[in-house]
Scaffold this active site. Structure first.
Site, mmCIF file in Angstrom:
data_model
loop_
_atom_site.group_PDB
_atom_site.id
_atom_site.type_symbol
_atom_site.label_atom_id
_atom_site.label_comp_id
_atom_site.label_asym_id
_atom_site.label_seq_id
_atom_site.Cartn_x
_atom_site.Cartn_y
_atom_site.Cartn_z
ATOM 1 N N CYS A 1 -5.435 41.844 51.262
ATOM 2 C CA CYS A 1 -6.749 42.349 50.915
ATOM 3 C C CYS A 1 -7.680 42.482 52.101
ATOM 4 O O CYS A 1 -8.720 43.110 52.002
ATOM 5 C CB CYS A 1 -7.383 41.474 49.851
ATOM 6 S SG CYS A 1 -6.788 41.893 48.225
ATOM 7 N N ASP A 2 -7.325 41.852 53.193
ATOM 8 C CA ASP A 2 -8.223 41.922 54.344
ATOM 9 C C ASP A 2 -7.678 42.923 55.343
ATOM 10 O O ASP A 2 -7.053 42.580 56.328
ATOM 11 C CB ASP A 2 -8.371 40.533 54.976
ATOM 12 C CG ASP A 2 -9.348 40.565 56.144
ATOM 13 O OD1 ASP A 2 -10.163 41.508 56.217
ATOM 14 O OD2 ASP A 2 -9.281 39.645 56.970
ATOM 15 N N LEU A 3 -7.929 44.143 55.040
ATOM 16 C CA LEU A 3 -7.448 45.217 55.888
ATOM 17 C C LEU A 3 -8.152 45.165 57.229
ATOM 18 O O LEU A 3 -9.371 45.166 57.298
ATOM 19 C CB LEU A 3 -7.745 46.534 55.195
ATOM 20 C CG LEU A 3 -7.133 47.752 55.856
ATOM 21 C CD1 LEU A 3 -5.633 47.670 55.808
ATOM 22 C CD2 LEU A 3 -7.621 48.980 55.145
#
Ligand SMILES: *[C@@H]1O[C@H](CO)[C@@H](O)[C@H](O)[C@H]1NC(C)=O
Ligand SMILES: *[C@@H]1O[C@H](CO)[C@@H](O)[C@H](O)[C@H]1NC(C)=O
Ligand SMILES: *[C@@H]1O[C@H](CO)[C@@H](O)[C@H](O)[C@H]1NC(C)=O
Ligand SMILES: *[C@@H]1O[C@H](CO)[C@@H](O)[C@H](O)[C@H]1NC(C)=O
Ligand SMILES: *[C@@H]1O[C@H](CO)[C@@H](O)[C@H](O)[C@H]1NC(C)=O
Ligand SMILES: *[C@@H]1O[C@H](CO)[C@@H](O)[C@H](O)[C@H]1NC(C)=O
Ligand SMILES: *[C@@H]1O[C@H](CO)[C@@H](O)[C@H](O)[C@H]1NC(C)=O
Ligand SMILES: *[C@@H]1O[C@H](CO)[C@@H](O)[C@H](O)[C@H]1NC(C)=O
Ligand SMILES: *[C@@H]1O[C@H](CO)[C@@H](O)[C@H](O)[C@H]1NC(C)=O
Ligand SMILES: *[C@@H]1O[C@H](CO)[C@@H](O)[C@H](O)[C@H]1NC(C)=O
Length: 676
Positions: free
Chosen positions: A500-502
């Site tokens: 989720c932490d691109l």
């Protein structure tokens, strides 16, 4: 007979210094010239024509590599190393004849990095003036000469064998030189630590590595007070590390790795206040890690890996402010990782793997702004994997093999990754890095975002003439390539990993992945293009804002993580590529985002919102192609944007899967008029 000849020249030299005038005559001149010609005669192959100038058309003082003392036409220097085109080697092949040793004024002989073989004429060392001799990286054999009355002697990387004579460094000569640099590494020398070295009180650099030396490291090494570099690695030294070693106050580089040393690391090592690099790896050292070691202000590299050290990692580790690389991997249990580790502000690589370490991952690691590689794998670390933020600049993390570590099963695997830094200076090393399982689709997305940032920058910074012009076809290729990569990631047997932490700086590649991305033009695009301007912006707000813009809604609110998150990211990137408008654009605020913007204008108003450059291309196209073709290309564009919309549906269940995306994009690319 040769000895007498040399003796005579010694006398001549001595006579010269007294009767300079009578000596300045042809015969001596001839001596040096003939001596050089003997050398040339013994060269069997000279691929770089290094010795082409050694002919009668010029005075020998002008020959390649030759330097003379001008007043006496005496050769003082002969340097035939490191010349040539590709590999920087002369690669002259042949032998060094005994007759060559008739250069009574020779000060420096540097013939390293060639293909010289046979024995080395000992008579050269009898040249009374010789001060520096470099013969490294050849195939010379024989024994180490008994008398090394020089200041610098480098015979490493040859085939010398036998025992180093006791008489090494015996002083006989006129000028009473004493060895300062003695490099014997990478030969086949054997027996105990050469005892003759004990006499070399001026020795600054000692290299014995890669031989078959055995026995103990003698206590008298502590008397070599000038020593700055000591390299004993890759031998079979046994016994303990002698504590008088700590008397070497000048010592900066200490390599004892890959031996069979046992016993403790002496606490007195902390006395080495100039030590910069120490490698004790791959020995049998046991006992604790002396806290004194971390008080050395200059220490930048400590490698203690693969030993039997145990106990607590001292909290003083945080005092080693200059430390860049610290490895303690593969030792015995070490208790918890002290929180002070976050005080080593310059740390770039930390390897604590395979140690049965307990406790949790210290949050203080988040203070290490230069930390790039973190290996905590195969320990007994428990607790939660720190969420985003902590590993901000970390480009590679290994935390696999810690059964007590939680954070959701997929997240656990997720962090067992190896990311390639987008850092031009480190690029060479990073590309070849090995990889751990499994992958995230973020890989490909990060590549695209990298490309995008470069592209956007080009647009903003560049003037019109250099502005990048990315055509429809090219853009289609990018999204097709990325879709393929994601499809592979999502639907191969590797399991689906999402993130989720691109983060644009997180480019993951795996051994398998390389095969798939290798001929994926984009990968090269990234490495060439990104390296130039992107690296600087990794930590800048551009990239961080970008991250926010690409993130799937369910990820942003911490919901269930699935491959649909990657699909969403992909969709955003796709829309961005064809609109040439960042999702973080100022116009996207309130309820409006890039997806809604496309939706609202779909299909009729699309020509108004796409990148004007595509439209221009479209105009160009219309001049020379049929209306039907123009229609066709608009149709393709709409189909592509429609895929973007299907990928960015708010609910993950409504989004299409990567397999479908890839298949559809391939069809569109095939159908596109100017595509192939
Ligand atoms: C002799 O050396 C000169 C340079 O000193 C060079 O130009 C010439 O080509 C050489 N002659 C031969 C036959 O190699
Ligand atoms: C070097 O010189 C010494 C003493 O002058 C002599 O004994 C020895 O034979 C010489 N060695 C060679 C190889 O010429
Ligand atoms: C260690 O030395 C041996 C020769 O003694 C050599 O074959 C080997 O390549 C060396 N290993 C390393 C890592 O330098
Ligand atoms: C050398 O080290 C030993 C033991 O570490 C010490 O006892 C001795 O005093 C030192 N000698 C000198 C000259 O510093
Ligand atoms: C230390 O030595 C080991 C074994 O010789 C080697 O593999 C390792 O790369 C060295 N560490 C550093 C930091 O150079
Ligand atoms: C950590 O050290 C071990 C050797 O003990 C090595 O196998 C591993 O590759 C190292 N990790 C990193 C990230 O270099
Ligand atoms: C780690 O701890 C376990 C259990 O105490 C033990 O069986 C194992 O040998 C330890 N491993 C190492 C490398 O010390
Ligand atoms: C070192 O780290 C500890 C624990 O994280 C912290 O409390 C302390 O202030 C740090 N000391 C220095 C000098 O930075
Ligand atoms: C990342 O590293 C750079 C220097 O390379 C530094 O300026 C920046 O503050 C670091 N970012 C964080 C979040 O630590
Ligand atoms: C891991 O640590 C826990 C305590 O945190 C301990 O109970 C367990 O035995 C350890 N496991 C191993 C393999 O050392």
């Amino acid at each position: 007979m040769k000895a007498t000849a040399t003796g005579r020249f010694l006398l001549v030299l001595m006579a010269c210094s007294v009767h300079a005038v009578t000596c300045r005559t042809a015969p001596k001149d001839q001596t040096d010239r003939l001596s050089l010609l003997e050398f040339k005669k013994a060269i069997s192959f000279d691929p770089q024509q290094a010795l082409a100038s050694w002919n009668d058309s010029t005075h020998f003082c002008n020959w390649e590599g030759v330097m003379c003392r001008t007043t006496r036409h005496r050769v003082t220097n002969l340097a035939l190393e490191n010349r040539g085109s590709d590999c920087n080697f002369n690669n002259i092949e042949g032998n060094i004849p005994d007759e060559f040793a008739k250069l009574p004024g020779l000060l420096v002989l540097q013939i390293s990095s060639n293909q010289l073989a046979g024995s080395f004429p000992q008579a050269i060392l009898n040249l009374s003036t010789l001060g520096a001799l470099g013969i490294t990286m050849n195939h010379l054999s024989g024994e180490v000469p008994p008398d090394l009355d020089l200041s610098i002697f480098d015979m490493s990387n040859n085939n010398f064998a036998g025992v180093v004579p006791r008489s090494i460094g015996k002083l006989r000569k006129l000028y009473r030189l004493n060895l300062e640099v003695l490099l014997l590494g990478h030969n086949q020398l054997s027996s105990g630590f050469p005892s003759g070295i004990a006499n070399l009180h001026n020795l600054m650099e000692l290299g014995l590595r890669g031989n078959q030396f055995t026995g103990e490291v003698p206590e008298w090494v502590g008397t070599l007070k000038s020593l700055q570099v000591m390299n004993l690695e890759n031998n079979s030294f046994t016994g303990i590390i002698p504590s008088p070693l700590s008397n070497l106050s000048q010592l900066s580089y200490l390599y004892l790795d890959s031996n069979k040393l046992e016993g403790n690391l002496p606490a007195s090592i902390g006395n080495l206040q100039n030590l910069q690099v120490c490698n004790f790896s791959n020995n049998l050292l046991h006992g604790g890690i002396p806290k004194e070691m971390f008080g050395i202000p200059t220490l930048t590299i400590i490698d203690l890996s693969v030993n039997n050290l145990l106990g607590q990692l001292p909290y003083e580790v945080g005092n080693a402010k200059a430390l860049i690389y610290f490895s303690l991997s593969s030792n015995m249990p070490f208790g918890d990782i002290p929180n002070t580790i976050g005080n080593i502000s310059s740390l770039q690589a930390l390897n604590l793997s395979h140690n049965n370490l307990t406790g949790s991952i210290p949050m203080s690691l988040g203070n290490l702004q230069y930390l790039e590689q973190l290996d905590l794998s195969f320990n007994n670390i428990s607790g939660n994997v720190p969420k985003k933020g902590i590993f901000r600049n970390v480009t590679a993390v290994w935390i696999d093999g810690n059964p007590g570590l939680c954070g959701g099963p997929s997240e656990l695997h997720l962090l067992a990754y190896h990311v390639l830094p987008v850092n031009p200076s480190k690029q060479k090393h990073s590309i070849v890095q090995k990889v751990v399982i499994p992958l995230s689709g973020i890989v490909a997305l990060a590549i695209v975002i990298t490309v995008m940032v470069v592209w956007w920058r080009g647009r903003c910074d560049g003037n019109t003439s250099t502005r990048s012009h990315i055509t429809m076809v090219q853009r289609l290729s990018i999204v097709v390539d990325v879709a393929d990569a994601l499809e592979y990631l999502h639907h191969s047997n590797q399991g689906t990993i999402v993130h989720c932490d691109l983060k644009p700086s997180n480019i993951l590649l795996d051994d398998n992945m390389t095969a798939h991305v290798g001929d994926f033009g984009l990968a090269r695009f990234k490495f060439d293009l990104a390296a130039s301007s992107f690296a600087d912006s990794i930590s800048s707000s551009v990239a961080i804002k970008g991250t926010i813009g690409y993130i799937a809604p369910e990820c942003a609110v911490g919901g269930a993580v699935s491959s649909a998150g990657d699909v969403y990211n992909f969709g955003i990137v796709l829309l961005e590529i064809f609109l040439r408008r960042r999702p973080t654009d100022d116009m996207f605020n309130g309820g409006l985002n890039i997806t809604k913007f496309v939706e609202m204008n779909f299909p009729d108003m699309i020509p108004r919102i796409i990148d004007p450059e595509l439209l221009e291309e479209h105009q160009d196209l219309s001049q020379e192609t049929s209306l039907a073709m123009k229609e066709k290309s608009l149709e393709c564009l709409l189909s592509v944007l429609n895929i973007g919309l299907l990928c960015t549906k708010p609910s993950p269940n409504e989004r299409i899967c990567m397999q479908e995306v890839a298949a559809r994009l391939h069809e569109i690319k095939k159908a596109y008029p100017s595509g192939s």
